[in-house]
Design a protein around this motif. Structure first.
Motif, PDB file in Angstrom:
ATOM      1  N   MET C   1      20.620  21.895  18.104  1.00 18.64           N
ATOM      2  CA  MET C   1      19.174  22.016  18.004  1.00 18.64           C
ATOM      3  C   MET C   1      18.795  23.171  17.088  1.00 18.64           C
ATOM      4  N   THR C   2      17.935  22.908  16.101  1.00 18.98           N
ATOM      5  CA  THR C   2      17.541  24.002  15.210  1.00 18.98           C
ATOM      6  C   THR C   2      16.516  24.882  15.907  1.00 18.98           C
ATOM      7  N   PRO C   3      16.657  26.164  15.761  1.00 16.46           N
ATOM      8  CA  PRO C   3      15.695  27.046  16.418  1.00 16.46           C
ATOM      9  C   PRO C   3      14.341  27.000  15.712  1.00 16.46           C
ATOM     10  N   LEU C   4      13.286  26.914  16.522  1.00 17.47           N
ATOM     11  CA  LEU C   4      11.931  26.943  15.977  1.00 17.47           C
ATOM     12  C   LEU C   4      11.419  28.379  15.977  1.00 17.47           C
ATOM     13  N   LEU C   5      11.627  29.018  17.111  1.00 18.59           N
ATOM     14  CA  LEU C   5      11.203  30.417  17.236  1.00 18.59           C
ATOM     15  C   LEU C   5      12.390  31.231  17.715  1.00 18.59           C
ATOM     16  N   GLU C   6      12.592  32.328  17.070  1.00 22.27           N
ATOM     17  CA  GLU C   6      13.716  33.175  17.445  1.00 22.27           C
ATOM     18  C   GLU C   6      13.232  34.613  17.545  1.00 22.27           C
ATOM     19  N   ILE C   7      13.316  35.172  18.730  1.00 20.35           N
ATOM     20  CA  ILE C   7      12.914  36.571  18.894  1.00 20.35           C
ATOM     21  C   ILE C   7      14.182  37.392  18.980  1.00 20.35           C
ATOM     22  N   LYS C   8      14.280  38.406  18.128  1.00 25.08           N
ATOM     23  CA  LYS C   8      15.499  39.213  18.112  1.00 25.08           C
ATOM     24  C   LYS C   8      15.175  40.666  18.414  1.00 25.08           C
ATOM     25  N   ASN C   9      15.698  41.150  19.487  1.00 20.66           N
ATOM     26  CA  ASN C   9      15.617  42.572  19.808  1.00 20.66           C
ATOM     27  C   ASN C   9      14.209  43.148  19.682  1.00 20.66           C
ATOM     28  N   LEU C  10      13.233  42.438  20.210  1.00 25.33           N
ATOM     29  CA  LEU C  10      11.837  42.867  20.089  1.00 25.33           C
ATOM     30  C   LEU C  10      11.552  44.086  20.973  1.00 25.33           C
ATOM     31  N   GLN C  11      10.942  45.090  20.365  1.00 24.38           N
ATOM     32  CA  GLN C  11      10.592  46.295  21.116  1.00 24.38           C
ATOM     33  C   GLN C  11       9.117  46.596  20.935  1.00 24.38           C
ATOM     34  N   VAL C  12       8.432  46.744  22.051  1.00 27.81           N
ATOM     35  CA  VAL C  12       7.002  47.049  21.987  1.00 27.81           C
ATOM     36  C   VAL C  12       6.709  48.253  22.859  1.00 27.81           C
ATOM     37  N   ARG C  13       5.912  49.144  22.328  1.00 25.11           N
ATOM     38  CA  ARG C  13       5.526  50.337  23.090  1.00 25.11           C
ATOM     39  C   ARG C  13       4.018  50.476  23.124  1.00 25.11           C
ATOM     40  N   PHE C  14       3.551  51.111  24.201  1.00 19.39           N
ATOM     41  CA  PHE C  14       2.119  51.371  24.332  1.00 19.39           C
ATOM     42  C   PHE C  14       1.914  52.869  24.451  1.00 19.39           C
ATOM     43  N   LYS C  15       0.937  53.387  23.713  1.00 17.84           N
ATOM     44  CA  LYS C  15       0.671  54.806  23.823  1.00 17.84           C
ATOM     45  C   LYS C  15      -0.500  55.026  24.786  1.00 17.84           C
ATOM     46  N   LEU C  24       8.540  46.492  26.088  1.00 15.50           N
ATOM     47  CA  LEU C  24       9.605  45.557  25.741  1.00 15.50           C
ATOM     48  C   LEU C  24      10.770  46.353  25.189  1.00 15.50           C
ATOM     49  N   ASN C  25      11.933  46.086  25.773  1.00 13.79           N
ATOM     50  CA  ASN C  25      13.092  46.903  25.468  1.00 13.79           C
ATOM     51  C   ASN C  25      14.170  45.999  24.892  1.00 13.79           C
ATOM     52  N   GLY C  26      13.905  45.413  23.724  1.00 15.76           N
ATOM     53  CA  GLY C  26      14.901  44.558  23.117  1.00 15.76           C
ATOM     54  C   GLY C  26      14.940  43.188  23.758  1.00 15.76           C
ATOM     55  N   VAL C  27      13.905  42.394  23.483  1.00 13.09           N
ATOM     56  CA  VAL C  27      13.852  41.043  24.048  1.00 13.09           C
ATOM     57  C   VAL C  27      14.445  40.056  23.061  1.00 13.09           C
ATOM     58  N   ASP C  28      15.338  39.224  23.543  1.00 13.66           N
ATOM     59  CA  ASP C  28      15.922  38.165  22.721  1.00 13.66           C
ATOM     60  C   ASP C  28      15.567  36.826  23.319  1.00 13.66           C
ATOM     61  N   MET C  29      15.201  35.883  22.453  1.00 16.52           N
ATOM     62  CA  MET C  29      14.815  34.579  22.961  1.00 16.52           C
ATOM     63  C   MET C  29      14.881  33.566  21.837  1.00 16.52           C
ATOM     64  N   VAL C  30      15.318  32.352  22.181  1.00 16.40           N
ATOM     65  CA  VAL C  30      15.335  31.280  21.190  1.00 16.40           C
ATOM     66  C   VAL C  30      14.632  30.074  21.785  1.00 16.40           C
ATOM     67  N   ILE C  31      13.765  29.457  20.998  1.00 18.92           N
ATOM     68  CA  ILE C  31      13.158  28.196  21.425  1.00 18.92           C
ATOM     69  C   ILE C  31      13.500  27.161  20.367  1.00 18.92           C
ATOM     70  N   GLY C  32      14.165  26.108  20.769  1.00 18.54           N
ATOM     71  CA  GLY C  32      14.583  25.085  19.816  1.00 18.54           C
ATOM     72  C   GLY C  32      13.445  24.134  19.516  1.00 18.54           C
ATOM     73  N   GLU C  33      13.631  23.373  18.439  1.00 18.79           N
ATOM     74  CA  GLU C  33      12.635  22.359  18.062  1.00 18.79           C
ATOM     75  C   GLU C  33      12.531  21.326  19.190  1.00 18.79           C
ATOM     76  N   GLY C  34      11.335  21.122  19.696  1.00 22.24           N
ATOM     77  CA  GLY C  34      11.127  20.115  20.737  1.00 22.24           C
ATOM     78  C   GLY C  34      11.664  20.500  22.103  1.00 22.24           C
ATOM     79  N   GLU C  35      11.985  21.776  22.298  1.00 23.53           N
ATOM     80  CA  GLU C  35      12.587  22.184  23.562  1.00 23.53           C
ATOM     81  C   GLU C  35      11.535  22.672  24.545  1.00 23.53           C
TER      82      GLU C  35
END
Lengths: 295, 325, 329
Positions: C1-15, C24-35
């Motif tokens: 399955m080809t990945p549609l969305l791929e999140i790699k090591n996402l880090q988000v901070r709020f001041k 967010l402390n390094g979020v990884d996620m893959v969503i395939g096409e049609g998944e």
């Protein structure tokens, strides 16, 4: 054990204070407003020691020095009878601030209490009586009302203060009323009722503390408006009476000499603008401080 | 578990609004036995919260009455004797709004103690600390905090402690955990069950979560549009549901295991929406959504019948008191 | 399955005033096409922050994306220009949120709002503009697809006149009218009754299958996700802790957090209620070092305090990955 608890409570209130200051100080203009406001209040309190010619605040005349333009000896120049305008402005602040304090300390508590009662007893006769009277007061332009009352009594500072107070309480009544009508449905009020707490407890301890933030903010903004209204009344001769230095009175006197001797009107007017502006800036800061943050 | 501590008889609560009369609760009767947990289940608009609020005295019933230990309690709070306010306490759904954000937890817990004169001034702090310990919150950390700075679960613990402060015997729990995460819910439910044992409490537990009901109640009352559809002992209720609405509710529950999935009645698929209580459908109020609708259902409102011991149903399928074949 | 969305090591901070929240402390996620992918986590674990980062609607400041990539069909969303993101949101990605009343504009009718959505999303694809009649016909069609009864009449209603379930149906039809490739549904049924929830989930799943879109279903409820998705991510305190095919995850959860969460769910079969998870979700100002779950974990080991666990393969399938040192081999 109890002591430790107290220390913990204290340190927590200190923390919440510094957090409040953090939020207030996000806007540099509010800090500027606060600084100006503090210096105005301090100069007003210590007017006899700060002003260069404290005796000029009364019925002093020195025609030799009348109508001098601003200089190093007279920062704001002198008026038509030779009094130092700078000194008179400083003393004028005293009247303005006293007016604001007296008016708000009369109008605010009465407005708040009436608003609490009317809001809590919604749809009962007591609400109808209070709110219709409030509506009548709000329907008349405030300046006109104050004007009429002051004329009816005799025009002096005390009567002016009473007149403005009388027209100012409906605003607080209205504000607190609307806050109370929504707060009384909150579950914490319900809970206090179901527990069997007294009406006084519910109104003063449960509802009132939740009105503090908007009321304080309004109060700060209002202090400026009260001063404007006071100055307007003085301008038409219905406030501080000569020879005492009311800011409005001074603008009125100076206005006759425009444009040649501009300083006589411009500096007292500027003084009014500055104090109102600083009250408004502080009010904005308070609003930011009480705002609930979303994260 | 024997005598009935609370009896609700033909309770009606109508609200008159501009849109018409809202029949929030319409002739509801049930009873709660001493020491049990009675579950009151229904979707939004079913009238379950109105019943809760009527029992604690927020509303006065339009008709009918509620008896608590033989005493008529169909009065609003300001006409109730103090002793009654002390006996019946409520925990509201939203802990965010049920705790005053401008008061400290100590002040919040002190109020019922002061009002009911539970203890003198010197013992009060001790009692507040005891209450906090009872709900497993360390008093030193929580007493002087504002409810604004603690989590939702902790807020609900404080609300429970406040309800328990005057030593009540009956607690109305109005969806106490529906706003919380499951791991927090589990903690609070455990605590409530433990407190019930230790303090000999009776609960009326209101919720929309049937899975939760299954695990904590002795008896379940199901409501739909202000009326009771089914009442049964919990185990019996889940193994042998009668009313089509109950079956629809059960089959709609999302599950986390195959065992649970197999447990659900299969044949009923959810459809339609709960009607407005201003405009209740004629006859049986459920007939528009019911998969087993008969001709009579749109004409006549069924009455409650006891099909098996303690198992009551209000449905035409069971009108002769027997299960349909 | 080809990945549609791929999140790699996402880090988000709020001041905020107290300092910086490391959400967010390094979020990884893959969503395939049609998944159909699920994301489960408790309140405050960063689910919504993740979605908002993907849609680029996080308010910055106070938020700051301090690292990582979000690749949509290979292109990094975080590096796109505003115009590109807008066109993505028009035709490719859409979202449904928990509170449909807040998502719909109270002063316009449902028909008006659908009209705008259909008009602008169809314009973005370079096709010829639709006439008013065509748009109206499509509005009715998309509403019908969501199982809305009486959809023609609904068009002239205001959101306030609809029930919660109907409002959510309107939101779903808005989201799907653009035939989006990726639908992100953030707690779409949390405010609804179970019977309505069952209807909405059933229709959502049918629609997504018909349109061959991918869906990311975000929920705090394990049950909701189990019935609709093929693969599930479990999130805790800004980290993904476990990912597996839905069947495997529910049959054989491996991360101590997932296990405890599953145990906390009350069961219809009546097994009593577990004790929940001790402690509470960490403060993001000073989150625990190493594995963020270690202070609450019953199987804590010395390494858990020091190192952040990587994804280890666990269970029977290669697709079952667990961020826990217990599964290190």
């Amino acid at each position: 054990m109890k002591k430790e608890l107290l220390v913990a409570a204290l340190s927590r209130s200190r923390a919440s204070f510094s957090k409040g200051w953090y939020k207030f100080s996000r806007n540099p203009l509010s800090v500027l407003g606060l600084i100006i406001l503090f210096s105005v209040i301090l100069t007003a309190i210590f007017a006899p020691y700060i002003s260069p010619y404290p005796e000029h605040a009364g019925a002093f005349t020195n025609f030799r020095e009348s109508g001098l333009p601003p200089s190093l000896t007279h920062f704001f120049g002198t008026d038509s009878v030779g009094r130092d305008i700078f000194s008179r402005v400083i003393f004028g602040y005293r009247f303005s601030l006293v007016l604001a304090v007296v008016v708000l300390s009369l109008a605010m508590p009465s407005g708040i209490i009436l608003g609490l009662i009317a809001g809590y007893y919604r749809r009962r006769w007591i609400e109808i009586v209070i709110m219709r009277i409030t509506d009548i007061f709000l329907a008349v332009p405030p300046l006109v009302l104050a004007l009429a009352i002051t004329v009816m009594l005799s025009p002096n500072l005390f009567n002016q203060m009473m007149a403005i107070s009388l027209m100012w309480w409906p605003w607080y009544c209205r504000l607190v009323y609307s806050l109370t009508t929504s707060l009384r449905h909150e579950y914490f009020v319900r809970e206090a009722e179901l527990t069997g707490a007294s009406k006084a407890h519910i109104l003063l301890r449960e509802i009132l503390p939740n009105c503090v933030a908007p009321v304080l903010t309004k109060m700060t903004l209002d202090a400026g408006f009260v001063i404007t209204v006071g100055a307007s009344l003085s301008f038409i001769g219905l406030g501080v009476q000569p020879p005492r230095p009311g800011l409005g009175t001074m603008v009125a006197d100076g206005a006759k000499r425009l444009p040649a001797e501009w300083w006589m009107a411009v500096f007292p007017a500027l003084a009014i603008v500055i104090v109102i502006l600083s009250f408004n800036l502080v009010g904005d800061g308070l609003r930011d401080m009480f705002a609930v943050e979303e994260v | 578990m024997s005598e009935e501590i609370l009896t609700v008889e033909n309770l009606k609560k109508y609200f008159v609004t501009k849109q018409g009369t809202v029949r929030a609760v319409d002739k509801v009767s049930f009873s709660v036995k001493q020491g049990e947990t009675c579950g009151l289940v229904g979707e939004s608009g079913s009238g379950k919260t109105t019943i809760a609020h009527t029992l604690v005295g927020i509303y006065e019933p339009t008709e009918g009455r509620a008896l608590f230990k033989g005493q008529n309690i169909s009065k609003v709070f300001n006409q109730r004797p103090k002793a009654l306010k002390k006996e019946i306490r409520i925990v509201f759904q939203d802990p965010g709004s049920s705790l005053n954000p401008r008061r400290s937890i100590k002040q919040i817990l002190e109020l019922p103690l002061k009002v009911h004169r539970i203890c003198n001034d010197s013992d009060r702090v001790e009692r507040v600390m005891e209450l906090l310990r009872m709900v497993e919150l360390p008093p030193e950390d929580y007493m002087y905090k504002s409810p604004q700075v603690i989590g939702g679960g902790e807020k609900q613990m404080v609300a429970i402690a406040r309800a328990l402060a005057p030593n009540p015997s009956f607690l109305v729990l109005d969806e106490p955990t529906s706003a919380l995460d499951v791991s927090v819910q589990a903690k609070i439910i455990n605590l409530l069950m433990q407190l019930q044992q230790n303090l000999n409490l009776t609960y009326l537990f209101i919720t929309h979560d049937l899975s939760l009901m299954r695990n904590i109640t002795n008896r379940v009352v199901i409501m739909y549009l202000g009326k009771i559809s089914e009442v049964a002992p919990t185990v019996e209720f889940f193994q042998n549901p009668f009313h089509p609405y109950t079956k629809m509710l059960l089959s709609s529950i999302p599950t986390v295991s195959d065992e649970e999935e197999n447990f659900k009645p299969k044949e009923v698929i959810s459809r339609g929406e709960i009607a407005s209580p201003v405009n209740v459908p004629s006859g049986c109020s459920f007939h528009l959504r019911c998969p087993q609708k008969m001709e009579i259902c749109s004409r006549a409102d069924p009455t409650v019948v006891e099909v098996e011991a303690d198992h009551l149903v209000r449905c035409h399928l069971f009108s002769d008191g027997r299960k349909p074949t | 399955m080809t990945p549609l969305l791929e999140i790699k090591n996402l880090q988000v901070r709020f001041k905020i005033y107290e300092g910086e929240l490391k959400v967010l402390n390094g979020v990884d996620m893959v969503i395939g096409e049609g998944e159909k992918v699920g994301l489960v986590g408790e309140t405050g674990c960063g689910k919504t922050t993740t979605v908002k980062s993907v849609l680029r609607v996080l308010p910055t400041p106070p938020a700051r994306i301090s690292g990582g990539e979000i690749l949509y069909r290979g292109k990094d969303i975080l590096k796109m220009k505003p115009a590109q993101i807008r066109s993505l949101r028009k035709g490719e990605m859409s979202a449904i949120f928990q509170d449909p009343l807040a998502a719909l504009n109270p002063v316009f009718t449902v028909g008006h709002q659908l009209y705008d959505v259909i008009k602008y999303s169809s314009a973005s694809r370079g096709r010829k503009r639709l006439s008013k009649k065509e748009i109206r016909a499509r509005s009715i069609a998309v509403l019908k697809e969501t199982g809305m009864p009486d959809s023609e009449r609904i068009l002239s209603n205001y959101p306030i006149q609809l029930s919660g379930g109907m409002r959510q149906r309107v939101c779903i039809s808005e989201a799907l009218s653009a035939s989006a490739r990726l639908l992100m549904a953030d707690e779409p049924t949390t405010n609804l009754d179970v019977t309505i929830q069952a209807q909405i989930l059933r229709q959502l799943s049918e629609l997504v299958a018909k349109k061959k879109s991918s869906i990311l279903l975000i929920s705090h409820s394990l049950g909701v996700v189990r019935n609709l998705t093929e693969r599930v991510y479990i999130m805790y305190a800004g980290n993904m802790v476990e990912v597996a095919r839905t069947k495997d995850l529910f049959a054989d959860p491996l991360h101590p957090y997932t296990k405890a969460l599953l145990k906390s769910v009350p069961k219809l079969t009546g097994e009593g209620i577990s004790r929940g998870i001790r402690g509470r979700i960490p403060n993001y100002l000073n989150p625990p070092a190493g594995c963020r779950f270690h202070p609450r974990c019953d199987h804590m080991m010395p390494i858990c305090e020091k190192e952040r666990p990587a994804f280890f393969t666990g269970g029977d399938s290669d697709n079952h990955k667990v961020a826990c040192f217990l599964c290190r081999r």
